[in-house]
Scaffold this active site. Structure first.
Site, PDB file in Angstrom:
ATOM      1  N   ASP A  99       0.796  -1.041  -0.446  1.00  0.00           N
ATOM      2  CA  ASP A  99       0.320  -0.254  -0.071  1.00  0.00           C
ATOM      3  C   ASP A  99       0.765   1.185   0.347  1.00  0.00           C
ATOM      4  O   ASP A  99       1.770   1.334   0.524  1.00  0.00           O
ATOM      5  CB  ASP A  99      -0.904   0.082   1.085  1.00  0.00           C
ATOM      6  CG  ASP A  99      -2.166   0.601   0.965  1.00  0.00           C
ATOM      7  OD1 ASP A  99      -2.654   1.508   0.319  1.00  0.00           O
ATOM      8  OD2 ASP A  99      -2.886   0.476   1.347  1.00  0.00           O
ATOM      9  N   LYS A 113      -2.905   7.793   6.427  1.00  0.00           N
ATOM     10  CA  LYS A 113      -2.849   7.690   5.301  1.00  0.00           C
ATOM     11  C   LYS A 113      -3.794   7.771   4.962  1.00  0.00           C
ATOM     12  O   LYS A 113      -4.791   8.503   6.293  1.00  0.00           O
ATOM     13  CB  LYS A 113      -2.708   5.952   5.233  1.00  0.00           C
ATOM     14  CG  LYS A 113      -1.870   4.760   4.733  1.00  0.00           C
ATOM     15  CD  LYS A 113      -1.423   3.855   5.162  1.00  0.00           C
ATOM     16  CE  LYS A 113      -2.724   2.822   4.443  1.00  0.00           C
ATOM     17  NZ  LYS A 113      -2.394   3.648   2.841  1.00  0.00           N
ATOM     18  N   GLU A 122      -8.230  -0.070   4.133  1.00  0.00           N
ATOM     19  CA  GLU A 122      -6.739   0.270   4.649  1.00  0.00           C
ATOM     20  C   GLU A 122      -6.343  -0.447   5.436  1.00  0.00           C
ATOM     21  O   GLU A 122      -5.523  -1.388   5.402  1.00  0.00           O
ATOM     22  CB  GLU A 122      -5.920   1.087   4.017  1.00  0.00           C
ATOM     23  CG  GLU A 122      -6.359   1.665   2.581  1.00  0.00           C
ATOM     24  CD  GLU A 122      -5.619   3.216   1.785  1.00  0.00           C
ATOM     25  OE1 GLU A 122      -5.173   3.629   0.826  1.00  0.00           O
ATOM     26  OE2 GLU A 122      -5.545   3.272   3.096  1.00  0.00           O
TER      27      GLU A 122
END
Ligand code: A5P
Length: 243
Positions: A99, A113, A122
């Site tokens: 990621d 993030k 995520e």
């Protein structure tokens, strides 16, 4: 004026191309870590998209993997490219997730993030992963989180104004994220995002706990103690950081 603008625009285009080349390089280094038979978490964002493209190429050459996507966008890219997908009904553990991130703390590998809006899925995929490999270009690598980006916080719609007020009391200065069409941005789960500007964060672990305890908050974009490796592409090659 036109003469001055043209080279500046060209320089801007070069910088974007350079950043993309670096993102791709980092992504490909992570793709090389994927082995036959793995369940692979598929991240979201422009760097993760390079990784998915690299995985598609390897699958076309015979690699057998099953993917768990972190967004509808990444699911579509993977499915269109021929990567078999699964979900947590069928696989509860992910071998390796690739990621991106918006900020990576150099020493701890703690992350910000969610600028791409996929932070909830995520984080769920990251939490189920044996290894979380973060791929990025150098501007994302920082000594302290919060200095270059806001922390995205996913919240439920009902009473969002009161959630924003509670987040303000944590020093956040929250801004409701808006989509390009001017409407409030909606996550894949149908929630809202407040981009919370804290400035440099002295204690990201404590802030993450404070955010997750706030009524109305679904999840924050602070990923504490989750990344196992960061692959960061610099003009001088790739830096690998392990935790
Ligand atoms: C998606 O929600 C984000 O967490 C992304 O991983 C992050 O924004 C990185 O995106 P880029 O690779 O496009 O910079």
């Amino acid at each position: 004026v036109l003469q001055q603008l043209a080279p500046r625009a060209a320089r801007g285009a070069h910088m974007i191309a350079d950043r993309d080349a670096h993102k791709r390089e980092a992504a490909m280094a992570a793709v090389a870590m994927v082995e036959d038979g793995m369940v692979v978490g598929l991240g979201t964002g422009s760097t993760a998209a390079f990784a998915i493209a690299g995985l598609i190429d390897r699958v076309r050459s015979g690699l057998r993997i099953i993917g768990i996507p972190t967004s509808e966008r990444s699911a579509k890219q993977a499915r269109d490219g021929g990567i078999e997908l699964t979900d947590f009904t069928h696989h509860t553990e992910v071998d390796l997730t690739i990621d991106g991130a918006d900020e990576i703390a150099r020493d701890s590998l703690d992350l910000v993030k969610g600028l791409g809006g996929a932070l909830l899925r995520e984080k769920i995929v990251a939490a189920a992963s044996k290894r979380l490999v973060i791929v990025a270009d150098e501007p994302k690598l920082v000594s302290s989180l919060g200095g270059t980006v806001a922390v995205p916080v996913e919240i439920v719609t009902f009473g969002w104004e009161t959630t924003a007020a509670r987040l303000s009391m944590l020093g956040a200065n929250p801004v409701l994220r808006v989509a390009p069409d001017g409407a409030a941005f909606r996550t894949d789960g149908g929630n809202l995002i407040l981009d919370c500007h804290f400035g440099v964060i002295a204690d990201p672990g404590r802030l993450e706990q404070d955010l997750s305890r706030t009524i109305g908050v679904v999840e924050s974009g602070l990923f504490i103690g989750m990344a196992t490796t960061a692959l960061v592409a610099t003009p001088n090659g790739i830096i690998r950081l392990d935790r």
